[in-house]
Design a protein around this motif. Structure first.
Motif, short mmCIF file in Angstrom:
data_model
loop_
_atom_site.label_atom_id
_atom_site.label_comp_id
_atom_site.label_asym_id
_atom_site.label_seq_id
_atom_site.Cartn_x
_atom_site.Cartn_y
_atom_site.Cartn_z
N SER A 1 -8.96 -1.61 0.63
CA SER A 1 -8.08 -2.57 1.28
C SER A 1 -8.02 -3.85 0.46
O SER A 1 -8.78 -4.04 -0.49
N ALA A 2 -7.13 -4.75 0.87
CA ALA A 2 -6.98 -6.03 0.18
C ALA A 2 -8.02 -7.05 0.64
O ALA A 2 -7.90 -8.24 0.33
N LEU A 3 -9.05 -6.60 1.35
CA LEU A 3 -10.17 -7.46 1.72
C LEU A 3 -11.29 -7.42 0.69
O LEU A 3 -12.20 -8.25 0.73
N ASP A 4 -11.27 -6.46 -0.19
CA ASP A 4 -12.41 -6.18 -1.06
C ASP A 4 -12.45 -7.12 -2.26
O ASP A 4 -11.45 -7.73 -2.65
N GLY A 5 -13.64 -7.21 -2.88
CA GLY A 5 -13.76 -7.88 -4.17
C GLY A 5 -14.03 -9.36 -4.08
O GLY A 5 -14.97 -9.82 -3.44
N LEU A 6 -13.18 -10.15 -4.77
CA LEU A 6 -13.39 -11.58 -4.90
C LEU A 6 -13.25 -12.31 -3.57
O LEU A 6 -12.52 -11.88 -2.67
N HIS B 1 0.83 -1.21 0.00
CA HIS B 1 0.00 0.00 0.00
C HIS B 1 0.86 1.26 0.00
O HIS B 1 1.72 1.44 0.85
N GLY B 2 0.58 2.14 -0.96
CA GLY B 2 1.26 3.43 -1.01
C GLY B 2 0.39 4.59 -0.58
O GLY B 2 0.84 5.73 -0.56
N GLY B 3 -0.88 4.28 -0.25
CA GLY B 3 -1.77 5.36 0.18
C GLY B 3 -2.01 6.37 -0.92
O GLY B 3 -1.87 6.07 -2.10
N ARG B 4 -2.37 7.58 -0.53
CA ARG B 4 -2.70 8.60 -1.54
C ARG B 4 -1.50 9.41 -1.99
O ARG B 4 -1.62 10.26 -2.88
N LEU C 1 -2.06 -7.55 6.66
CA LEU C 1 -1.42 -8.84 6.36
C LEU C 1 -0.04 -8.66 5.75
O LEU C 1 0.81 -9.55 5.86
N HIS C 2 0.19 -7.54 5.08
CA HIS C 2 1.39 -7.39 4.28
C HIS C 2 2.28 -6.22 4.72
O HIS C 2 3.50 -6.36 4.81
N GLN C 3 1.69 -5.06 4.94
CA GLN C 3 2.46 -3.84 5.15
C GLN C 3 3.48 -3.94 6.30
O GLN C 3 4.62 -3.50 6.13
N PRO C 4 3.12 -4.52 7.46
CA PRO C 4 4.11 -4.59 8.54
C PRO C 4 5.36 -5.36 8.14
O PRO C 4 6.48 -4.98 8.52
N PRO D 1 -2.84 -0.20 8.93
CA PRO D 1 -4.23 -0.64 9.08
C PRO D 1 -4.94 -0.93 7.76
O PRO D 1 -5.93 -1.66 7.74
N LEU D 2 -4.43 -0.40 6.65
CA LEU D 2 -5.05 -0.63 5.35
C LEU D 2 -4.60 -1.95 4.72
O LEU D 2 -5.27 -2.45 3.82
#
Length: 405
Positions: A236-241, A101-104, A129-132, A125-126
């Motif tokens: 976030s990476a929770l969305d979609g499929l 995530h690079g944010g805005r 699972l990955h960013q930390p 928080p966005l």
């Protein structure tokens, strides 16, 4: 080769770190890695107990035991040692890190300093699972390789072309200005696909294309003119499929119900949505389609989980095709997309209304083109190469400086 310039690419996750070394001595990052491997078994704060597998020029894998201490420092120390011992003539131009995530503010590849690292931490928080873990790897390599640029390459960056209407969420507008918007993910994978498809199919690839990145995380991306115009993952990476263990899109009212009626805490809710939903949650058995495919004839929940998984892919593909105004090409990539012929067959069968005609033999063989010549939509299996995209981006950013050093 004295003075050989190269970029080390790290893709850091919670339990593993994939790495690859890319030669840049020709003035561009080589598409194939000189060598690469993976560190497995990264544990929690008490250290790690696992193995790092090196795949160097086809040599047999080697196993190294881990000691105690900081898990990422311990995991990356053998990578650095291997680099120095196996590639003594390599001059490391940069370490490229896939950052989810690079944010805005961050879309382009960026050399990470203290200020950038601090801002990337605010985005945890966005993408919890990955960013930390992306940040832990950057922090460790900054200390281990002083003077070597640490370059963050953002998964969200590819989707900067999304039209404003695709970025907006139906929430108070002030939230958009504060960064609550649709970003899109899996950008390194989709960027590679645009290059590979353009090389292989030319003008057809510049038409109406839907790419399906189906791995443990999963998303679709609608491409027109080789740029992203819509995608299923959003804020976030929770969305979609529906994914292996992530829920994908659900009614926000369900989340309110979990809090108000079930009394779930923020932590418990996050664990449920990220780790115990998707294929794993519906089946109660596994998040791996291979396991579920082997069980579906005798396990109704495994069958139902697969049906829902395919249904969600089909439904979202139809929505993106409507946005594109039709469909010229459907592309499968990532672990499930590249290797699961049954999932591809079920998706394509349900999308026959678009004129898709699958070549069953080609599909079973994981061929490059798996549609029949008479199919109105070309269906392609294209292995992705996110690591090369990261190396290429890092070299483009720091290569000139490295050549002068």
């Amino acid at each position: 080769m004295p003075g050989q310039h190269a970029v080390l690419v790290l893709n850091a996750g919670s339990s593993s770190i994939k790495f690859g070394l890319f030669d840049c001595s020709s003035g561009a990052a080589s598409r194939l890695a000189l060598a690469g491997g993976e560190v497995d078994g990264i544990g929690g704060t008490d250290g790690i107990d696992g193995a790092m597998t090196f795949a160097v020029d086809g040599a047999a894998p080697r196993t190294l035991r881990r000691g105690d201490g900081d898990p990422y420092r311990a995991a990356l120390a053998p990578v650095i040692e291997w680099l120095r011992e196996a590639w003594p003539n390599v001059r490391l131009a940069a370490v490229a890190h896939r950052v989810v995530h690079g944010g805005r503010h961050y879309f382009e590849p960026t050399v990470v300093d203290d200020a950038v690292l601090s801002e990337l931490r605010t985005l945890i928080p966005l993408a919890p699972l990955h960013q930390p873990h992306n940040i832990d790897a950057i922090d460790t390599m900054r200390a281990a390789c002083p003077g070597v640029p640490q370059v963050a390459v953002f998964d969200t960056g590819f989707h900067r072309t999304l039209p404003r209407i695709e970025q907006l969420l139906p929430l108070p507008h002030s939230w958009f200005d504060e960064g609550v918007r649709r970003y899109g993910f899996h950008g390194l994978s989709y960027e590679f696909l645009t290059i590979a498809l353009d090389e292989a199919f030319g003008e057809l690839a510049r038409g109406r294309v839907i790419a399906a990145h189906l791995g443990s995380g999963a998303s679709l991306c609608a491409l027109r003119g080789l740029v992203s115009v819509a995608t299923t993952m959003g804020f976030s990476a929770l969305d979609g499929l529906m994914m292996s263990t992530r829920c994908g899109s659900i009614d926000p009212g369900v989340v309110l119900h979990m809090i108000d009626v079930r009394g779930l805490s923020h932590e418990a809710l996050g664990t449920l949505l990220y780790h115990h939903s998707g294929l794993q949650g519906v089946s109660g058995l596994s998040g791996d389609p291979r396991v579920l495919l082997a069980q579906e004839d005798k396990n109704e929940r495994a069958k139902e989980a697969l049906e829902l998984y395919v249904h969600r892919i089909v439904r979202e593909t139809g929505a993106l095709a409507a946005v594109l105004g039709g469909l010229d090409m459907l592309v499968f990539t990532a672990g499930i997309g590249e290797h699961s012929a049954p999932i591809r067959a079920r998706v394509c069968g349900a999308l026959a209304l678009f004129g898709i005609e699958l070549d069953d033999d080609a599909n079973r063989a994981n061929a490059h083109v798996i549609s029949r010549p008479t199919s109105r939509v070309k269906v392609v299996v294209e292995p992705t190469n996110e690591a090369w995209i990261a190396a290429r981006a890092a070299w483009s950013l720091v290569g000139g400086q490295a050549r002068l050093a």
